[in-house]
Design an enzyme around this catalytic site. Sequence first.
Site, mmCIF file in Angstrom:
data_model
loop_
_atom_site.group_PDB
_atom_site.id
_atom_site.type_symbol
_atom_site.label_atom_id
_atom_site.label_comp_id
_atom_site.label_asym_id
_atom_site.label_seq_id
_atom_site.Cartn_x
_atom_site.Cartn_y
_atom_site.Cartn_z
ATOM 1 N N SER A 148 -34.924 -13.723 15.983
ATOM 2 C CA SER A 148 -35.608 -12.234 15.911
ATOM 3 C C SER A 148 -37.203 -12.453 15.977
ATOM 4 C CB SER A 148 -35.270 -11.655 14.360
ATOM 5 O OG SER A 148 -35.541 -10.323 14.288
ATOM 6 N N GLU A 243 -27.020 -4.717 19.925
ATOM 7 C CA GLU A 243 -28.258 -4.984 19.310
ATOM 8 C C GLU A 243 -29.184 -3.976 20.009
ATOM 9 O OE1 GLU A 243 -30.419 -8.564 18.805
ATOM 10 O OE2 GLU A 243 -28.651 -9.714 18.966
ATOM 11 N N HIS A 273 -27.412 -8.035 15.738
ATOM 12 C CA HIS A 273 -28.501 -8.462 15.781
ATOM 13 C C HIS A 273 -28.540 -9.953 14.814
ATOM 14 C CE1 HIS A 273 -32.989 -9.323 16.148
ATOM 15 N NE2 HIS A 273 -32.993 -9.216 14.568
#
Length: 300
Positions: A148, A243, A273
């Site tokens: 991320s 995502e 995600h």
Amino acid sequence: MPSDAYNAAIAALKQQMQESAAGPPPDLATTRAGFEAGYSSMPVPDGVSFAPVDAGGVPSEWVTPPEVEGNRAILYLHGGGYVVGSLNTHRHVVSRLAQGAKARLLNVDYRLAPENPYPAALDDAMAAWQWHLANGGEAAHTAISGDSAGGGLAVALCMKLRDEGLPLPACAAPISPWTDLTFSGDSMTDRADRDPMLAGANALSGMVMAYAQGTDATDPYVSPVFGTFDNLPPMMIQVGTEEVLYDDSTRVVKAIENANGSVEFRPWQDMMHVWHLLAGVAPEAEEGIAELAAYIDDRT
């Protein structure tokens, strides 16, 4: 098709998000505490050890699996939108990554925003990298990874190392990287109702304000998608097809290809995600980490 365990975990996550949305927005301290509570207690594999270390002024820890081949190492940058996350929240992920790659892993606890906005996280990543090399680490046998925000930071770190003429890692392996803090990818809206972990720009705008503050979000060290991609190390990028950050990966992959670089794109069907955070719960998380570890194993 996703496993029953994955679907059950997603259902629980969606329920938590619905309950949270019904009340007042949580403050940052509550959000951090919830993230810690949710992931710091996840089980880690037997035999993996953890040792705190000061990595050039950056609190970090060595994660060492039972088997390490040579001087192989990974520098890892955790996710959390630059505002949450810690060594604790990602031990269950990094321990499996280290074990699969047969490498020691330097888990880096870089400073968080808003207390420490950009460039604090990048400065800490640079400091940890240089400390690693100054203390016996070899760039040719070290990978850089992260998830991320940490995945975007991993790409930004590679750009910074290249731009400053410093040794580059053997490879980079970002997971669901956040590379565009301006939200210009179509997937931010197209998938806003499909990703149970993130719900589009509304869920991320506060993180951008906290991290970028006075810096233009199009700065390539903040949003690597706007950078140049020549002369970067080989990369493998994993992303889930559900995502909101899907295009943060696809555009980086295309830019690397256009620069004649080496990149392997790994889209995972139906995954949210950073599904890797479900390691120990859902087999897809274990499989995603294993794929990442195999890539690093081949190149370090």
